[in-house]
Design a protein around this motif. Sequence first.
Motif, PDB file in Angstrom:
ATOM      1  N   ALA A 254      19.088   9.017 -42.492  1.00 25.00           N
ATOM      2  CA  ALA A 254      20.119   9.572 -42.527  1.00 25.00           C
ATOM      3  C   ALA A 254      20.970  10.547 -41.834  1.00 25.00           C
ATOM      4  O   ALA A 254      21.654  11.175 -42.241  1.00 25.00           O
ATOM      5  N   GLU A 255      19.730  11.057 -40.097  1.00 22.74           N
ATOM      6  CA  GLU A 255      20.529  12.131 -39.806  1.00 22.74           C
ATOM      7  C   GLU A 255      20.406  13.649 -40.376  1.00 22.74           C
ATOM      8  O   GLU A 255      21.535  14.468 -39.858  1.00 22.74           O
ATOM      9  N   GLU A 256      20.035  13.355 -41.216  1.00 23.38           N
ATOM     10  CA  GLU A 256      19.528  15.319 -41.779  1.00 23.38           C
ATOM     11  C   GLU A 256      18.929  15.960 -40.966  1.00 23.38           C
ATOM     12  O   GLU A 256      19.156  17.690 -40.794  1.00 23.38           O
ATOM     13  N   HIS A 257      17.311  15.272 -39.824  1.00 24.70           N
ATOM     14  CA  HIS A 257      16.765  16.164 -39.535  1.00 24.70           C
ATOM     15  C   HIS A 257      17.484  15.642 -37.531  1.00 24.70           C
ATOM     16  O   HIS A 257      17.708  14.635 -38.153  1.00 24.70           O
ATOM     17  N   VAL A 258      17.543  16.494 -36.977  1.00 24.43           N
ATOM     18  CA  VAL A 258      17.571  15.736 -35.386  1.00 24.43           C
ATOM     19  C   VAL A 258      17.364  16.977 -34.706  1.00 24.43           C
ATOM     20  O   VAL A 258      16.855  18.160 -34.779  1.00 24.43           O
ATOM     21  N   ILE A 259      17.256  15.977 -33.777  1.00 24.37           N
ATOM     22  CA  ILE A 259      16.233  17.476 -32.666  1.00 24.37           C
ATOM     23  C   ILE A 259      18.123  17.772 -31.468  1.00 24.37           C
ATOM     24  O   ILE A 259      18.050  16.883 -30.946  1.00 24.37           O
ATOM     25  N   PRO A 260      17.283  19.113 -31.269  1.00 26.02           N
ATOM     26  CA  PRO A 260      18.332  19.583 -30.661  1.00 26.02           C
ATOM     27  C   PRO A 260      18.716  18.891 -28.757  1.00 26.02           C
ATOM     28  O   PRO A 260      17.595  18.572 -28.534  1.00 26.02           O
ATOM     29  N   GLY A 261      20.085  18.611 -28.484  1.00 28.36           N
ATOM     30  CA  GLY A 261      20.197  18.525 -27.270  1.00 28.36           C
ATOM     31  C   GLY A 261      21.850  18.184 -27.012  1.00 28.36           C
ATOM     32  O   GLY A 261      22.030  18.115 -27.911  1.00 28.36           O
ATOM     33  N   ASP A 262      21.679  18.484 -25.270  1.00 26.34           N
ATOM     34  CA  ASP A 262      23.227  18.291 -25.434  1.00 26.34           C
ATOM     35  C   ASP A 262      23.574  16.469 -25.851  1.00 26.34           C
ATOM     36  O   ASP A 262      22.832  15.391 -25.832  1.00 26.34           O
ATOM     37  N   GLU A 263      25.306  16.881 -26.180  1.00 29.39           N
ATOM     38  CA  GLU A 263      25.765  14.957 -26.279  1.00 29.39           C
ATOM     39  C   GLU A 263      25.552  14.043 -25.128  1.00 29.39           C
ATOM     40  O   GLU A 263      26.055  14.675 -24.263  1.00 29.39           O
ATOM     41  N   LEU A 264      25.593  12.920 -25.758  1.00 29.03           N
ATOM     42  CA  LEU A 264      25.951  11.813 -24.778  1.00 29.03           C
ATOM     43  C   LEU A 264      27.000  11.519 -24.513  1.00 29.03           C
ATOM     44  O   LEU A 264      28.324  11.903 -25.633  1.00 29.03           O
ATOM     45  N   GLU A 265      27.699  11.538 -23.380  1.00 28.93           N
ATOM     46  CA  GLU A 265      29.197  10.938 -22.766  1.00 28.93           C
ATOM     47  C   GLU A 265      30.284  10.377 -23.275  1.00 28.93           C
ATOM     48  O   GLU A 265      31.125   9.593 -23.646  1.00 28.93           O
TER      49      GLU A 265
END
Length: 62
Positions: A40-51
């Motif tokens: 459900a994308e409640e957990h995410v691994i931080p990182g740069d957004e894809l363009e």
Amino acid sequence: MTTTVECPTCKAPVTWDASSPDRPFCSPRCRLIDLGAWAAEEHVIPGDELEQDLFSEDVPRQ
């Protein structure tokens, strides 16, 4: 020496050995709750957004 960790879902103590096959979770239920949170994308691994979305129609197909 026995290592004990905290279940990431319910905070119950979990023995870190073969007697706890769902480790670091205390049960299959807690493991599935965590999996559902990732889905459900409640957990995410931080990182740069894809363009650009890799699956969008703007990507040339080979």
